[in-house]
Design a protein around this motif. Structure first.
Motif, PDB file in Angstrom:
ATOM      1  N   LEU A   1       0.830  -1.208   0.000  1.00  0.00           N
ATOM      2  CA  LEU A   1       0.000   0.000   0.000  1.00  0.00           C
ATOM      3  C   LEU A   1       0.862   1.254   0.000  1.00  0.00           C
ATOM      4  O   LEU A   1       0.591   2.222  -0.737  1.00  0.00           O
ATOM      5  N   LYS A   2       1.908   1.260   0.807  1.00  0.00           N
ATOM      6  CA  LYS A   2       2.804   2.426   0.852  1.00  0.00           C
ATOM      7  C   LYS A   2       3.450   2.683  -0.504  1.00  0.00           C
ATOM      8  O   LYS A   2       3.515   3.829  -0.988  1.00  0.00           O
ATOM      9  N   VAL A   3       3.953   1.624  -1.115  1.00  0.00           N
ATOM     10  CA  VAL A   3       4.612   1.760  -2.411  1.00  0.00           C
ATOM     11  C   VAL A   3       3.641   2.292  -3.461  1.00  0.00           C
ATOM     12  O   VAL A   3       3.976   3.170  -4.272  1.00  0.00           O
ATOM     13  N   SER A   4       2.414   1.753  -3.448  1.00  0.00           N
ATOM     14  CA  SER A   4       1.416   2.176  -4.429  1.00  0.00           C
ATOM     15  C   SER A   4       1.067   3.652  -4.265  1.00  0.00           C
ATOM     16  O   SER A   4       0.970   4.399  -5.254  1.00  0.00           O
ATOM     17  N   ILE A   5       0.906   4.096  -3.016  1.00  0.00           N
ATOM     18  CA  ILE A   5       0.581   5.512  -2.761  1.00  0.00           C
ATOM     19  C   ILE A   5       1.751   6.404  -3.171  1.00  0.00           C
ATOM     20  O   ILE A   5       1.580   7.438  -3.827  1.00  0.00           O
ATOM     21  N   ALA A   6       2.954   5.987  -2.772  1.00  0.00           N
ATOM     22  CA  ALA A   6       4.140   6.797  -3.082  1.00  0.00           C
ATOM     23  C   ALA A   6       4.358   6.917  -4.584  1.00  0.00           C
ATOM     24  O   ALA A   6       4.738   7.996  -5.087  1.00  0.00           O
ATOM     25  N   LYS A   7       4.143   5.845  -5.322  1.00  0.00           N
ATOM     26  CA  LYS A   7       4.352   5.879  -6.776  1.00  0.00           C
ATOM     27  C   LYS A   7       3.411   6.863  -7.454  1.00  0.00           C
ATOM     28  O   LYS A   7       3.763   7.492  -8.460  1.00  0.00           O
ATOM     29  N   LYS A   8       2.220   6.988  -6.944  1.00  0.00           N
ATOM     30  CA  LYS A   8       1.244   7.890  -7.558  1.00  0.00           C
ATOM     31  C   LYS A   8       1.466   9.336  -7.118  1.00  0.00           C
ATOM     32  O   LYS A   8       1.124  10.268  -7.841  1.00  0.00           O
ATOM     33  N   LEU A   9       2.024   9.510  -5.924  1.00  0.00           N
ATOM     34  CA  LEU A   9       2.075  10.850  -5.336  1.00  0.00           C
ATOM     35  C   LEU A   9       3.440  11.519  -5.457  1.00  0.00           C
ATOM     36  O   LEU A   9       3.549  12.683  -5.906  1.00  0.00           O
ATOM     37  N   VAL A  10       4.485  10.844  -5.093  1.00  0.00           N
ATOM     38  CA  VAL A  10       5.806  11.479  -4.973  1.00  0.00           C
ATOM     39  C   VAL A  10       6.364  11.959  -6.315  1.00  0.00           C
ATOM     40  O   VAL A  10       6.836  13.109  -6.413  1.00  0.00           O
ATOM     41  N   PRO A  11       6.343  11.168  -7.389  1.00  0.00           N
ATOM     42  CA  PRO A  11       6.910  11.667  -8.661  1.00  0.00           C
ATOM     43  C   PRO A  11       6.230  12.935  -9.160  1.00  0.00           C
ATOM     44  O   PRO A  11       6.905  13.869  -9.630  1.00  0.00           O
ATOM     45  N   GLU A  12       4.896  12.997  -9.057  1.00  0.00           N
ATOM     46  CA  GLU A  12       4.179  14.179  -9.533  1.00  0.00           C
ATOM     47  C   GLU A  12       4.519  15.392  -8.668  1.00  0.00           C
ATOM     48  O   GLU A  12       4.713  16.509  -9.179  1.00  0.00           O
TER      49      GLU A  12
END
Length: 630
Positions: A556-567
Motif C-alpha cells: 500500500l505504501k509503495v502504491s501511494i508513493a508511486k502515484k504521489l511522490v513523482p508528480e
C-alpha cells in the motif's frame, strides 16, 4: 471339585451320550483310538495311570498336595497327561466290552482324582503366571504355532520344548508360550474327559478380573449417563483425551490378547472359547464404547467439536480390530454399541457445525476494530475453520450425509472441480469450507458498513480478507479450496486495496495540477497550499489506520508513493524557484519530496498524529531541509 456318581462318566455305548459335568457345553466325543485295545493293554493303561495319578492325588497327605505337578517336573506332567488320555481310552474299551468290570469303577475313581489334580493345576498356572499371560505376551504368540507340546504321545527329553514357537522369539515370549501350552494341554484333556465346565469356570473368574483390572488401570470406569450431567467440560475433555488413548490399548492389546488366549487355550471347543471370551470381555468392552455415546448426548456446542471428532476418529481407526476381535455372535453387542456411539457422534458433530455457522450469523458485536484492523471474529472463525480442515476424514463422512441445503452453484467458481469420482467427497468438503468463509465475509461486509469513513471500510475489508487468504494459504485449506480460490480472492483483495487508495488519497492526487501546465506564481502558491493542506489532512487521518501484515502494508505504501511522490517532485522542482522571494516560504511549502516519502513510510502503524504536532513537525522539518533552488 464336586464328586461325580460312580459310573456317570459313561452312561451308554453311544458316543453322543457321553456324560460330562453339568455344563452348557456339549462334550467332545472320544477321539479315535490310536491303537487297538486288548484286555492286556487296557489293564496296563489302568495300572500306569493308577501309579502316577495316585502319586499326585491332591487329597493325600504327601508333598504332592502342596507342590505343582507342572512346576515340579515337566516330564512327569507330560506322562500324567498321557496316562489320563490312555485311561480314557481304556474306559471306552471297558464300556464296550465289559461294563460291569470292577476295573471300570477303579478307572472312574482315578479319572475323578486326575480331574481334581488338573483343575488345581489349571488354577495355579492361571493365578501364578499373570505376568506371562499379559495381553502383550498373548498377542505375541498369535503368529506362532498354538499346538500343545503335550499332543504327541512320544517325546524326547532333550528336544527344545519351544521349537514350535520359533527360534526368533524372546525368553519372555518362550516363557509365555510354555504357560499357554500347559493351559491348553490341561483344557483339552479336561474337555475331552467331560470336565470342561470346571475348567471354564476357573478360567472365566481369573481372566475377567485381569481384564477389569487392566481397564481400571487405563482409567476406564463404569460409565453412567447421570455422571456426565454433573461433569464440567474441562474435566470431560480430560476424560476424552484419556479415553482415546485407553481405547486403543484396550482394544489392540487387552481384548485382542484375551481373544488370542481364549482361542489358544480352548482351541478344542469353539463353543467354550466363545463363551469364555463373552464372559470375560463383553461387559467391559460394551462399557468402554458407551463413553463416546454419553459424551455425544451432552449439550451441543461448536467449541466441543474437536473432542467429538477425536472420539469418532479413535473408534474409526479401531474398527477393523473391533470387527476382528468381536466377531462372535455372542459379543456382537460390542460392535453394535461402537456403531451406536459412532452414529451419535456424527449427529453431534453435525449439530456443532450448524451451531458454528449460526454463531457467525448471530455475531452482534458493535465495537469497531480500531484503524480498520483484523476483527476478532475473523481471527476466531479462521482459527476454527483451519483446525477443522485437519479432520478431513471425519468431516467427509458427516458432510456426505448432510450436504449444504443451499444452491451451491454460487460457490462452484471458487473451488476446484473434482476430476475423479473418488474426489467427490473432498469436493463436498471444499464447498462446505468455501461456504463457511463466504458466511464470514458477508458478516464482515455488514460490520464494515458501521465505519463512517468509506476508505476505512475498504481498508477493514482488505485487512480481514488478506488474513483469511493467508490462513487458507498456510493450512490444509489450501488443498481443499485450491489455487483458483486463492487467486480469485487475491484479485478481490487488490480491488479492495485500490478502492481504499482512491477513497483515502484521491483528493491529494487531484490537488496537483495536471501535467503539462504553465502556472503563474500566484497559481503555484494556490496549488502548494492546496496540496499541503490535502496531504496533511489525509496523513493525519490515515496515520491512525493499521495494516497488521507487513507485506500488505508495504504494498500500500509503495502504491501511494508511486502515484504521489513523482508528480509532487516534478511540481516542486518546476515551481519552487518562482517563489524564492516569498516571505515565510516555510509556511507555504512545508514538504520536500523526500520528506513526503518519509511521511508515507510511517503510515499504517496505527499511531494517530495530531494536527498541531503535524504542523509543528512539518515546519521544523522544512527549516532543517533548507531552500532548494532549481
Amino acid at each position: 471339585m464336586e464328586k461325580k456318581s460312580k459310573f456317570s462318566f459313561f452312561s451308554s455305548s453311544s458316543p453322543k451320550s457321553l456324560p460330562s459335568s453339568p455344563s452348557p457345553f456339549t462334550s467332545y466325543p472320544p477321539s479315535p483310538l490310536h491303537q487297538v485295545f486288548t484286555q492286556s493293554t487296557m489293564e496296563e493303561a489302568i495300572e500306569r495311570a493308577e501309579a502316577i495319578i495316585k502319586k499326585w492325588d491332591p487329597n493325600t497327605p504327601s508333598f504332592t498336595k502342596i507342590v505343582s505337578l507342572f512346576n515340579h517336573s515337566r516330564k512327569e506332567a507330560k506322562e500324567f497327561i498321557k496316562c489320563v488320555r490312555d485311561l480314557r481310552k481304556a474306559m471306552h474299551f471297558l464300556v464296550s466290552q465289559d461294563s460291569q468290570s470292577p476295573k471300570l469303577a477303579l478307572a472312574q475313581t482315578l479319572m475323578q482324582i486326575a480331574m481334581t489334580r488338573l483343575e488345581k493345576e489349571f488354577f495355579q498356572i492361571l493365578s501364578s503366571n499373570r505376568d506371562k499371560l499379559d495381553p502383550e505376551s498373548a498377542s505375541g504368540q498369535s503368529s506362532t504355532s498354538t499346538n500343545s507340546e503335550f499332543e504327541d504321545d512320544d517325546y524326547d527329553e532333550d528336544d527344545n520344548e519351544f521349537k514350535k514357537a520359533g527360534e526368533s522369539i524372546t525368553k519372555v515370549e518362550k516363557a509365555s508360550a510354555v504357560v499357554m501350552s500347559d493351559l491348553k494341554a490341561i483344557a483339552e484333556c479336561m474337555i475331552s474327559c467331560g470336565y470342561g465346565k470346571e475348567c471354564v469356570k476357573i478360567y472365566k473368574r481369573i481372566r475377567k478380573s485381569i481384564v477389569d483390572e487392566g481397564l481400571s488401570l487405563l482409567g476406564i470406569e463404569s460409565y453412567k449417563g447421570s455422571r456426565f450431567h454433573r461433569t464440567d467440560w474441562v474435566n470431560l475433555e480430560h476424560m476424552i483425551k484419556n479415553w482415546t488413548k485407553a481405547a486403543k490399548i484396550g482394544v489392540t492389546t487387552l481384548f485382542r490378547g484375551e481373544k488370542l488366549l481364549c482361542d489358544n487355550v480352548f482351541s478344542a471347543s469353539n463353543s467354550m472359547r466363545e463363551s469364555c471370551f463373552y464372559e470375560i470381555a463383553n461387559e467391559a468392552a460394551t462399557n468402554l464404547f458407551k463413553f463416546p455415546e454419553f459424551v455425544a448426548k451432552e449439550k451441543k456446542s461448536h467449541e466441543r467439536i474437536f473432542s467429538l471428532m477425536d472420539l469418532q476418529a479413535a473408534i474409526s481407526d479401531l474398527w477393523q480390530d473391533i470387527e476382528m476381535i468381536f466377531h462372535y455372535d455372542s459379543v456382537s453387542g460390542v460392535k453394535s454399541q461402537a456403531l451406536t456411539s459412532l452414529q451419535k457422534l456424527k449427529v453431534s458433530i453435525h449439530s456443532a457445525l450448524t451451531d458454528f455457522e449460526l454463531t457467525i450469523h448471530k455475531d452482534s458485536t458493535k465495537a469497531l476494530t480500531p484503524g480498520g484492523g483484523i476483527h476478532k471474529l475473523t481471527r476466531s472463525t479462521m482459527s476454527f475453520i483451519s483446525s477443522l480442515s485437519e479432520h478431513i476424514s471425519v468431516l467427509s463422512e458427516i458432510l456426505a450425509d448432510h450436504p449444504i441445503p443451499i444452491n451451491t452453484r454460487l460457490l462452484e467458481p471458487y473451488v476446484r472441480t473434482p476430476m475423479l469420482e473418488e474426489e467427490d467427497h473432498d469436493h463436498a468438503l471444499s464447498v462446505h469450507f468455501a461456504w463457511l468463509i463466504l458466511v464470514l465475509l458477508c458478516k464482515l461486509d455488514t460490520k464494515a458498513e458501521h465505519y463512517k469513513d468509506v476508505s476505512l471500510s475498504y481498508l477493514f475489508i482488505a485487512n480481514n480478507l488478506h488474513f483469511i487468504i493467508e490462513t487458507v494459504r498456510s493450512s490444509h485449506l489450501r488443498d481443499l479450496l485450491g489455487e483458483d480460490w486463492i487467486t480469485k480472492h487475491d484479485d478481490k483483495l487488490s480491488a479492495y486495496a485500490a478502492n481504499y487508495e482512491i477513497s483515502a488519497w484521491s483528493y491529494v492526487y487531484m490537488s496537483l495540477p495536471e501535467v503539462p501546465t504553465e502556472l503563474s506564481p500566484e497559481e503555484a502558491k494556490i496549488y502548494f497550499r492546496r496540496f499541503h493542506s490535502a496531504f496533511e489532512e489525509a496523513y493525519m487521518k490515515q496515520s491512525s489506520r493499521v495494516v497488521p501484515d507487513a507485506k500488505l502494508r508495504d504494498e500500500l505504501k509503495v502504491s501511494i508513493a508511486k502515484k504521489l511522490v513523482p508528480e509532487y517532485r516534478e511540481f516542486y522542482r518546476k515551481y519552487l524557484p518562482m517563489l524564492g522571494q516569498e516571505r515565510n516560504i516555510e509556511m507555504l511549502v512545508r514538504f520536500k519530496p523526500d520528506n513526503l516519502e518519509n511521511y508515507i513510510s510511517d503510515l499504517f502503524h496505527g499511531t494517530p498524529i495530531l494536527a498541531s504536532s503535524s504542523i509543528s513537525s512539518s515546519s521544523s522539518s522544512w527549516m532543517s531541509f533548507g531552500r532548494v533552488s532549481s
